[in-house]
Scaffold this motif. Sequence first.
Motif, PDB file in Angstrom:
ATOM      1  N   ALA A   1      65.480  29.105  15.245  1.00 57.89           N
ATOM      2  CA  ALA A   1      66.188  28.267  14.263  1.00 57.89           C
ATOM      3  C   ALA A   1      65.980  28.805  12.848  1.00 57.89           C
ATOM      4  CB  ALA A   1      65.711  26.818  14.369  1.00 57.89           C
TER       5      ALA A   1
ATOM      6  N   TRP B   1      79.952  27.719   9.978  1.00 55.46           N
ATOM      7  CA  TRP B   1      79.735  28.196   8.606  1.00 55.46           C
ATOM      8  C   TRP B   1      80.931  28.995   8.094  1.00 55.46           C
ATOM      9  CZ3 TRP B   1      76.058  26.725   5.332  1.00 55.46           C
ATOM     10  CH2 TRP B   1      75.803  27.492   4.196  1.00 55.46           C
TER      11      TRP B   1
ATOM     12  N   ARG C   1      69.002  29.931  10.399  1.00 55.81           N
ATOM     13  CA  ARG C   1      69.117  29.227   9.114  1.00 55.81           C
ATOM     14  C   ARG C   1      69.083  30.222   7.944  1.00 55.81           C
ATOM     15  NH1 ARG C   1      64.950  26.497   9.449  1.00 55.81           N
ATOM     16  NH2 ARG C   1      65.801  24.749  10.593  1.00 55.81           N
TER      17      ARG C   1
ATOM     18  N   GLN D   1      64.073  22.013  20.017  1.00 59.84           N
ATOM     19  CA  GLN D   1      65.352  22.338  20.665  1.00 59.84           C
ATOM     20  C   GLN D   1      66.508  21.706  19.892  1.00 59.84           C
ATOM     21  OE1 GLN D   1      65.878  20.553  24.533  1.00 59.84           O
ATOM     22  NE2 GLN D   1      67.373  22.094  25.167  1.00 59.84           N
ATOM     23  N   ALA D   2      66.362  20.441  19.483  1.00 61.94           N
ATOM     24  CA  ALA D   2      67.407  19.751  18.717  1.00 61.94           C
ATOM     25  C   ALA D   2      67.656  20.457  17.388  1.00 61.94           C
ATOM     26  CB  ALA D   2      67.024  18.291  18.485  1.00 61.94           C
ATOM     27  N   GLU D   3      66.578  20.926  16.755  1.00 63.14           N
ATOM     28  CA  GLU D   3      66.726  21.663  15.492  1.00 63.14           C
ATOM     29  C   GLU D   3      67.500  22.966  15.731  1.00 63.14           C
ATOM     30  OE1 GLU D   3      64.059  23.871  12.030  1.00 63.14           O
ATOM     31  OE2 GLU D   3      63.154  23.457  13.978  1.00 63.14           O
TER      32      GLU D   3
ATOM     33  N   GLU E   1      74.902  25.143  15.643  1.00 61.55           N
ATOM     34  CA  GLU E   1      76.210  24.512  15.392  1.00 61.55           C
ATOM     35  C   GLU E   1      76.629  24.707  13.942  1.00 61.55           C
ATOM     36  OE1 GLU E   1      76.135  20.960  18.753  1.00 61.55           O
ATOM     37  OE2 GLU E   1      75.361  20.508  16.742  1.00 61.55           O
ATOM     38  N   GLN E   2      75.664  24.568  13.031  1.00 55.98           N
ATOM     39  CA  GLN E   2      75.927  24.784  11.608  1.00 55.98           C
ATOM     40  C   GLN E   2      76.402  26.213  11.370  1.00 55.98           C
ATOM     41  OE1 GLN E   2      72.366  24.101   9.309  1.00 55.98           O
ATOM     42  NE2 GLN E   2      73.458  22.823   7.850  1.00 55.98           N
TER      43      GLN E   2
ATOM     44  N   LYS F   1      71.527  23.781  24.912  1.00 58.05           N
ATOM     45  CA  LYS F   1      71.656  22.319  24.976  1.00 58.05           C
ATOM     46  C   LYS F   1      71.301  21.788  26.364  1.00 58.05           C
ATOM     47  CE  LYS F   1      75.333  21.236  21.663  1.00 58.05           C
ATOM     48  NZ  LYS F   1      76.744  20.785  21.552  1.00 58.05           N
TER      49      LYS F   1
ATOM     50  N   VAL G   1      69.631  23.670  18.146  1.00 57.48           N
ATOM     51  CA  VAL G   1      71.027  23.329  18.443  1.00 57.48           C
ATOM     52  C   VAL G   1      71.769  22.997  17.154  1.00 57.48           C
ATOM     53  CG1 VAL G   1      72.495  21.544  19.511  1.00 57.48           C
ATOM     54  CG2 VAL G   1      70.658  22.620  20.830  1.00 57.48           C
ATOM     55  N   TYR G   2      71.169  22.182  16.309  1.00 58.96           N
ATOM     56  CA  TYR G   2      71.797  21.793  15.039  1.00 58.96           C
ATOM     57  C   TYR G   2      72.092  23.020  14.172  1.00 58.96           C
ATOM     58  CZ  TYR G   2      72.379  19.907  10.361  1.00 58.96           C
ATOM     59  OH  TYR G   2      72.867  19.640   9.102  1.00 58.96           O
ATOM     60  N   VAL G   3      71.103  23.901  14.032  1.00 57.61           N
ATOM     61  CA  VAL G   3      71.273  25.082  13.184  1.00 57.61           C
ATOM     62  C   VAL G   3      72.318  26.028  13.774  1.00 57.61           C
ATOM     63  CG1 VAL G   3      70.092  27.114  12.249  1.00 57.61           C
ATOM     64  CG2 VAL G   3      68.986  24.895  12.156  1.00 57.61           C
TER      65      VAL G   3
END
Length: 172
Positions: A63, A136, A67, A123-125, A131-132, A40, A127-129
């Motif tokens: 990512a 989980w 995922r 980078q945002a993708e 965090e997911q 981040k 970070v999102y993945v």
Amino acid sequence: MNRRQFIIGALCTPVVLVLGIKSVATLRHYPLGQMLREIKALPADKLSSSGSWNVSEIFQHCAQSIRYSMTGYPQAKPALFQLTAGKAAFNTFVAKGSMHHPLDEAIPGAPELVKEVPNSVAQAELVYVLEQFIAWQDRLEPHFAFGELNKIDYFKAHYLHLQSHLSQISLS
């Protein structure tokens, strides 16, 4: 040494080695949350890559891998490979604290990476993945090479995979 001792030694040595590697592997800690904070904090517009993939492609690839641990990998190695060479490789990587693999090798069956995606978007993708994944609670899918991994083992695999790929990224 007689023949019986030799045979027993020859049969026991691989078992002892595997158990030793597995023991060391379980003792290491891989702070994926800390890795997330570091990702981040990276200034996306000031990054460059020393490898054949650009920064965006590296982020996209990482990512994808994370995922797929939640949704399923598009293609898997044969079960026998996963149970033998795959598990041995995973335990060796974890025991060593580093993963070595071709850093421009796509995940089997994954869509092509898109060079033109801005670093900040990739980078945002990632970070999102990440965090997911950390949040989980459902079943995790088998890794395409390492086979069945629990959440702790996936933390290790993702940490080492990220560490390996991020080694090619630097401030420009």
